[in-house]
Design a protein around this motif. Structure first.
Motif, mmCIF file in Angstrom:
data_model
loop_
_atom_site.group_PDB
_atom_site.id
_atom_site.type_symbol
_atom_site.label_atom_id
_atom_site.label_comp_id
_atom_site.label_asym_id
_atom_site.label_seq_id
_atom_site.Cartn_x
_atom_site.Cartn_y
_atom_site.Cartn_z
ATOM 1 N N GLY A 1 45.365 21.411 16.456
ATOM 2 C CA GLY A 1 45.273 20.353 15.376
ATOM 3 C C GLY A 1 46.189 19.558 15.729
ATOM 4 N N GLU A 2 47.385 19.796 16.226
ATOM 5 C CA GLU A 2 48.500 18.816 16.425
ATOM 6 C C GLU A 2 47.810 17.648 17.514
ATOM 7 N N THR A 3 47.453 18.318 18.583
ATOM 8 C CA THR A 3 47.104 17.358 19.559
ATOM 9 C C THR A 3 45.912 16.607 19.317
ATOM 10 N N ARG A 4 44.913 17.316 18.693
ATOM 11 C CA ARG A 4 43.503 16.573 18.043
ATOM 12 C C ARG A 4 44.077 15.389 17.371
ATOM 13 N N LEU A 5 44.698 15.489 16.305
ATOM 14 C CA LEU A 5 45.474 14.261 15.594
ATOM 15 C C LEU A 5 45.921 13.338 16.499
ATOM 16 N N TYR A 6 46.900 13.727 17.342
ATOM 17 C CA TYR A 6 47.642 12.973 18.062
ATOM 18 C C TYR A 6 46.695 12.028 18.873
ATOM 19 N N VAL A 7 45.778 12.804 19.481
ATOM 20 C CA VAL A 7 44.764 11.787 20.218
ATOM 21 C C VAL A 7 44.141 10.719 19.501
#
Length: 187
Positions: free
Chosen positions: A162-168
């Motif tokens: 989730g963190e990477t998804r939002l970051y991207v």
């Protein structure tokens, strides 16, 4: 004043406010650039889109040179010390002291070199590069190999973290904004 006149006046005011807010001056105020010379210099040196560098810095630190994350990432581009040591050796960089990640010039050089490394690894695919900048290239390559994520912008919602998804999503948003507002190219 009749209700139709009142509605027309309100519409006119709203249109005026929109036009006032939709000016280059307002957009540049909302999406400022700090360290422009350093970013442009690093982008030219390592052949990385300066808008991408800006988007990463805005997302990672909000242009704060002294930012340290809970995980220990440091500086403008939020680089982990172990990753920085590896990059310094790989890129043959020469930091002045052991506090180099707080130095905006060195931090931008290290982060931009790493973006170039990831761009080479992922054949220029910015979406994969941004994901790897956040989660690490090992994780992203694993997701691609196991087909958990196909690496495309259209399928960001399939990124397992989730963190990477939002970051991207955030970095791509800022990347698009900076590209639309600022016109500087690599020479």
């Amino acid at each position: 004043m009749k209700s139709s006149q009142r509605a027309a006046v309100i519409l006119l005011v709203l249109m005026s406010v929109f036009l006032l807010l939709n000016t280059p001056l307002v957009w540049k105020w909302m999406y400022p650039i700090k360290f422009q010379n350093e970013i442009v210099r690093a982008s030219q040196k390592f052949q990385v889109d300066p808008h991408l560098i800006l988007a990463v810095i805005r997302s990672e630190s909000g242009f704060k040179t002294d930012r340290v994350s809970k995980k220990g990432a440091i500086g403008l581009m939020q680089i982990m010390p172990d990753t920085a040591e590896w990059i310094v050796k790989q890129a043959n960089l020469r930091p002045r002291d052991n506090q180099y990640l707080y130095d905006p010039v060195m931090n931008i050089e290290i982060g931009t070199w790493y973006l170039n490394f990831l761009l080479t690894r992922y054949e220029g695919d910015v979406t994969k590069v941004i994901a790897a900048y956040n989660a690490g290239p090992g994780k992203v390559s694993g997701w691609l190999t196991t087909e958990q994520w196909n690496g495309r912008r259209e399928s960001i919602e399939d990124i397992p973290f989730g963190e990477t998804r939002l970051y991207v999503q955030r970095v791509l948003y800022y990347h698009d904004r900076y590209k639309n507002i600022y016109d500087f190219q690599l020479h």
